[in-house]
Design a protein around this motif. Structure first.
Motif, mmCIF file in Angstrom:
data_model
loop_
_atom_site.group_PDB
_atom_site.id
_atom_site.type_symbol
_atom_site.label_atom_id
_atom_site.label_comp_id
_atom_site.label_asym_id
_atom_site.label_seq_id
_atom_site.Cartn_x
_atom_site.Cartn_y
_atom_site.Cartn_z
ATOM 1 N N MET A 1 0.848 -1.164 0.000
ATOM 2 C CA MET A 1 0.000 0.000 0.000
ATOM 3 C C MET A 1 0.891 1.223 0.000
ATOM 4 O O MET A 1 1.938 1.217 0.607
ATOM 5 N N ALA A 2 0.436 2.252 -0.644
ATOM 6 C CA ALA A 2 1.259 3.443 -0.751
ATOM 7 C C ALA A 2 0.403 4.687 -0.603
ATOM 8 O O ALA A 2 -0.777 4.672 -0.877
ATOM 9 N N LYS A 3 1.049 5.760 -0.197
ATOM 10 C CA LYS A 3 0.366 7.047 -0.165
ATOM 11 C C LYS A 3 1.355 8.117 -0.567
ATOM 12 O O LYS A 3 2.558 7.947 -0.465
ATOM 13 N N ARG A 4 0.836 9.209 -1.039
ATOM 14 C CA ARG A 4 1.673 10.327 -1.402
ATOM 15 C C ARG A 4 1.091 11.560 -0.726
ATOM 16 O O ARG A 4 0.147 12.159 -1.218
ATOM 17 N N PRO A 5 1.640 11.951 0.430
ATOM 18 C CA PRO A 5 1.124 13.127 1.125
ATOM 19 C C PRO A 5 1.365 14.402 0.310
ATOM 20 O O PRO A 5 2.037 14.373 -0.710
ATOM 21 N N HIS A 6 0.864 15.505 0.807
ATOM 22 C CA HIS A 6 0.969 16.776 0.101
ATOM 23 C C HIS A 6 2.414 17.146 -0.209
ATOM 24 O O HIS A 6 2.690 17.793 -1.196
ATOM 25 N N ASP A 7 3.367 16.766 0.642
ATOM 26 C CA ASP A 7 4.762 17.123 0.400
ATOM 27 C C ASP A 7 5.404 16.189 -0.615
ATOM 28 O O ASP A 7 6.594 16.286 -0.867
ATOM 29 N N SER A 8 4.677 15.279 -1.204
ATOM 30 C CA SER A 8 5.065 14.348 -2.259
ATOM 31 C C SER A 8 6.113 13.326 -1.845
ATOM 32 O O SER A 8 6.714 12.693 -2.688
ATOM 33 N N VAL A 9 6.358 13.143 -0.555
ATOM 34 C CA VAL A 9 7.231 12.065 -0.103
ATOM 35 C C VAL A 9 6.375 10.809 0.002
ATOM 36 O O VAL A 9 5.383 10.781 0.723
ATOM 37 N N LYS A 10 6.761 9.793 -0.754
ATOM 38 C CA LYS A 10 5.993 8.558 -0.735
ATOM 39 C C LYS A 10 6.153 7.856 0.605
ATOM 40 O O LYS A 10 7.203 7.901 1.227
ATOM 41 N N THR A 11 5.097 7.174 1.003
ATOM 42 C CA THR A 11 5.103 6.334 2.188
ATOM 43 C C THR A 11 4.501 5.002 1.766
ATOM 44 O O THR A 11 3.520 4.969 1.031
ATOM 45 N N ALA A 12 5.100 3.904 2.228
ATOM 46 C CA ALA A 12 4.586 2.590 1.838
ATOM 47 C C ALA A 12 4.680 1.618 2.999
ATOM 48 O O ALA A 12 5.592 1.698 3.825
ATOM 49 N N ILE A 34 13.022 4.370 0.486
ATOM 50 C CA ILE A 34 12.627 3.041 0.978
ATOM 51 C C ILE A 34 11.221 2.716 0.489
ATOM 52 O O ILE A 34 10.961 1.603 0.023
ATOM 53 N N ALA A 35 10.318 3.669 0.564
ATOM 54 C CA ALA A 35 8.952 3.449 0.072
ATOM 55 C C ALA A 35 8.963 3.139 -1.421
ATOM 56 O O ALA A 35 8.256 2.240 -1.879
ATOM 57 N N GLU A 36 9.773 3.876 -2.172
ATOM 58 C CA GLU A 36 9.847 3.629 -3.610
ATOM 59 C C GLU A 36 10.350 2.216 -3.893
ATOM 60 O O GLU A 36 9.873 1.554 -4.814
ATOM 61 N N GLN A 37 11.309 1.728 -3.104
ATOM 62 C CA GLN A 37 11.817 0.366 -3.276
ATOM 63 C C GLN A 37 10.742 -0.670 -2.938
ATOM 64 O O GLN A 37 10.608 -1.674 -3.635
ATOM 65 N N ILE A 38 9.997 -0.440 -1.874
ATOM 66 C CA ILE A 38 8.917 -1.356 -1.494
ATOM 67 C C ILE A 38 7.905 -1.457 -2.635
ATOM 68 O O ILE A 38 7.512 -2.552 -3.049
ATOM 69 N N ILE A 39 7.503 -0.306 -3.167
ATOM 70 C CA ILE A 39 6.515 -0.271 -4.246
ATOM 71 C C ILE A 39 7.077 -0.925 -5.507
ATOM 72 O O ILE A 39 6.406 -1.739 -6.153
ATOM 73 N N SER A 40 8.310 -0.607 -5.828
ATOM 74 C CA SER A 40 8.945 -1.170 -7.020
ATOM 75 C C SER A 40 9.044 -2.691 -6.941
ATOM 76 O O SER A 40 8.711 -3.405 -7.883
ATOM 77 N N ARG A 41 9.493 -3.192 -5.815
ATOM 78 C CA ARG A 41 9.622 -4.652 -5.659
ATOM 79 C C ARG A 41 8.270 -5.340 -5.680
ATOM 80 O O ARG A 41 8.135 -6.434 -6.227
ATOM 81 N N ALA A 42 7.283 -4.713 -5.089
ATOM 82 C CA ALA A 42 5.938 -5.295 -5.121
ATOM 83 C C ALA A 42 5.473 -5.431 -6.569
ATOM 84 O O ALA A 42 5.014 -6.504 -6.983
ATOM 85 N N ARG A 43 5.621 -4.379 -7.328
ATOM 86 C CA ARG A 43 5.169 -4.413 -8.733
ATOM 87 C C ARG A 43 5.975 -5.407 -9.551
ATOM 88 O O ARG A 43 5.413 -6.088 -10.420
ATOM 89 N N GLU A 44 7.289 -5.501 -9.297
ATOM 90 C CA GLU A 44 8.136 -6.466 -10.012
ATOM 91 C C GLU A 44 7.643 -7.897 -9.812
ATOM 92 O O GLU A 44 7.772 -8.741 -10.687
ATOM 93 N N HIS A 45 7.080 -8.162 -8.632
ATOM 94 C CA HIS A 45 6.619 -9.508 -8.301
ATOM 95 C C HIS A 45 5.116 -9.682 -8.504
ATOM 96 O O HIS A 45 4.531 -10.674 -8.069
ATOM 97 N N GLY A 46 4.492 -8.714 -9.149
ATOM 98 C CA GLY A 46 3.079 -8.823 -9.453
ATOM 99 C C GLY A 46 2.170 -8.638 -8.250
ATOM 100 O O GLY A 46 1.018 -9.077 -8.271
ATOM 101 N N VAL A 47 2.677 -7.982 -7.218
ATOM 102 C CA VAL A 47 1.873 -7.730 -6.013
ATOM 103 C C VAL A 47 1.116 -6.420 -6.210
ATOM 104 O O VAL A 47 1.686 -5.404 -6.617
ATOM 105 N N TYR A 48 -0.168 -6.458 -5.928
ATOM 106 C CA TYR A 48 -1.009 -5.277 -6.072
ATOM 107 C C TYR A 48 -0.589 -4.192 -5.088
ATOM 108 O O TYR A 48 -0.318 -4.464 -3.917
ATOM 109 N N VAL A 49 -0.521 -2.950 -5.559
ATOM 110 C CA VAL A 49 -0.199 -1.798 -4.706
ATOM 111 C C VAL A 49 -1.463 -0.950 -4.592
ATOM 112 O O VAL A 49 -1.924 -0.370 -5.569
#
Length: 108
Positions: A1-12, A34-49
């Motif tokens: 799961m991911a979010k992008r707050p108003h300051d555009s720093v991703k959180t996952a 770190i959040a970008e890596q979590i999201i990237s790896r999830a997508r690489e493995h076909g995990v829904y974000v």
């Protein structure tokens, strides 16, 4: 799961859940790179974000390798049921509106 707050720093936050688990566990969480890596790896493995700023904010309060608290069972179950329908080829409506607890704190 991911979010992008108003300051555009991703959180996952990444959850893991198996049939023998009592409840899903937080297995990874972070902000920025770190959040970008979590999201990237999830997508690489076909995990829904799933993007839900409110749910991610609550899950960020959970320590790593800890089960989600009972207050989040309904929201996470709604998301898992929706994902199950998608993966099994059943028609699924748009992303579910998750039932989140009124209390914003997950720590006792």
């Amino acid at each position: 799961m991911a979010k992008r707050p108003h300051d555009s720093v991703k959180t996952a936050v990444a959850l893991a859940y198996g049939q023998t688990d009592a409840a899903p566990r937080v297995v990874a969480k972070g902000r920025g790179l770190i959040a970008e890596q979590i999201i990237s790896r999830a997508r690489e493995h076909g995990v829904y974000v799933h993007e839900s700023p409110e749910l991610v904010s609550l899950l960020m309060q959970i320590d790593l390798d800890q089960r989600i608290p009972p207050q989040l069972y309904i929201a996470v179950a709604e998301l898992l049921a929706w994902l199950y329908r998608l993966e099994s080829g059943q028609p699924a409506a748009a992303q579910p509106a998750l039932t989140l607890p009124a209390d914003e704190s997950m720590k006792s």
